[in-house]
Design a protein around this motif. Structure first.
Motif, PDB file in Angstrom:
ATOM      1  N   LEU A 180     -21.317  45.315  36.902  1.00 36.22           N
ATOM      2  CA  LEU A 180     -19.799  45.361  36.978  1.00 36.22           C
ATOM      3  C   LEU A 180     -19.626  45.027  38.564  1.00 36.22           C
ATOM      4  N   GLN A 200     -20.190  41.424  39.439  1.00 41.56           N
ATOM      5  CA  GLN A 200     -19.232  40.488  39.231  1.00 41.56           C
ATOM      6  C   GLN A 200     -18.016  40.415  39.948  1.00 41.56           C
ATOM      7  N   LYS A 201     -17.533  41.538  40.681  1.00 43.78           N
ATOM      8  CA  LYS A 201     -16.654  41.657  41.389  1.00 43.78           C
ATOM      9  C   LYS A 201     -16.866  40.896  42.781  1.00 43.78           C
ATOM     10  N   TYR A 242     -13.691  39.665  34.170  1.00 46.12           N
ATOM     11  CA  TYR A 242     -15.463  40.133  33.859  1.00 46.12           C
ATOM     12  C   TYR A 242     -15.827  39.737  32.522  1.00 46.12           C
TER      13      TYR A 242
END
Length: 300
Positions: free
Chosen positions: A266, A269-270, A277
């Protein structure tokens, strides 16, 4: 398949299926599964996406050509008439731009693959909505002039194919081993003079990842120097941020064991700038991980 299913449903309940009904969608991980395979790189995945988009554009182009050949009617809705102006062939005039854009998409992808460069986004069909919107306008127009038989035939068939196959026929799943994500984050922390990530306890990892995810400050500098494995892992996330989200399905984590394995993906991806996402799918593969998976998911 959809038209037969639609007919069966109408025979039994007296109603048609919704226009956007899609009983089947397709996914693949060929070209996206890099777990233990050094030959599946970010470049490989990018090529697979471009090739599948080329194939989809080719198929859609042929179907639009058939529509243009068949729709010789001169009556149409006010919306289409306003766009195309005075013409005896409003549907043909209205559909030619998207058919031409599909041709441009194929040519641009071919050149990109030959020249090993990024595609010019303005030359590509970037969303399935670019295909669906003109089809829906044509469908509604045909219904408006009481030509439902045509609307519910070749036009509806293509609308449902678009909902089924999307921008690139099958959404590509990405798969990578959890250890590669941990190694990348650990390397970044060391480069920044921070504590060793891999030495943290699970609780400390969760706190660290949560803090960094919430932070408006980026963790990974743009010009960071990484070793080959870390560079490849990071390049995959950057490639995902530069590609159409519609082309991808899930990000699959093999050998997942902990909450931190999921939060790491997560966070990455950020950091890569992915706005929408990819859904994250942890694979609990060892007997121990399977037996404890319910605890991990509760903690998550």
């Amino acid at each position: 398949l959809c038209s037969r299913f639609d007919e069966a449903v109408k025979n039994h309940i007296g109603k048609n299926l919704p226009i956007n009904f899609s009983p089947i969608t397709f996914s693949s991980w060929m070209g996206g599964d890099r777990d233990g395979n050094p030959y599946v790189t970010s470049k490989t995945t990018k090529e697979v996406i471009l090739l599948s988009r080329w194939e989809a554009a080719s198929l859609y182009e042929k179907e639009f050509t058939k529509l243009i050949e068949n729709l010789s009617l001169h009556e149409c809705s006010k919306k289409i008439k306003k766009i195309v102006g005075i013409t005896r062939e409003p549907y043909r005039v209205y559909l030619r731009p998207i058919r031409n854009k599909l041709k441009e998409t194929q040519k641009e992808i071919e050149q990109c693959l030959k020249e090993n460069r990024k595609p010019k986004r303005s030359l590509l069909v970037r969303s399935i909505n670019e295909i669906l919107e003109p089809l829906m306008d044509v469908y509604n127009s045909l219904c408006f002039i009481k030509c439902e038989i045509i609307a519910n035939g070749i036009v509806l068939d293509l609308i449902r194919r678009a909902y089924t196959f999307g921008l690139n026929l099958a959404k590509l799943d990405i798969r990578q081993e959890s250890a590669r994500h941990s190694k990348l984050i650990n390397s970044v922390c060391k480069k920044l003079g921070m504590h060793g990530y891999e030495k943290l306890s699970e609780e400390e990892k969760i706190l660290f990842l949560t803090k960094e995810f919430k932070s408006k400050r980026p963790l990974i500098p743009q010009n960071i120097t990484l070793d080959r494995d870390d560079k490849e892992t990071w390049s995959t996330f950057k490639m995902l941020s530069e590609s159409s989200r519609e082309c991808f399905g899930a990000y699959v984590i093999s050998m997942a064991s902990n909450v931190s394995d999921i939060l790491a993906v997560l966070l990455l991806q950020k950091e890569a700038g992915i706005k929408n996402y990819l859904r994250i799918v942890p694979l609990f593969e060892t007997l121990f991980d399977l037996e404890n998976s319910h605890i991990v998911m509760e903690n998550l």
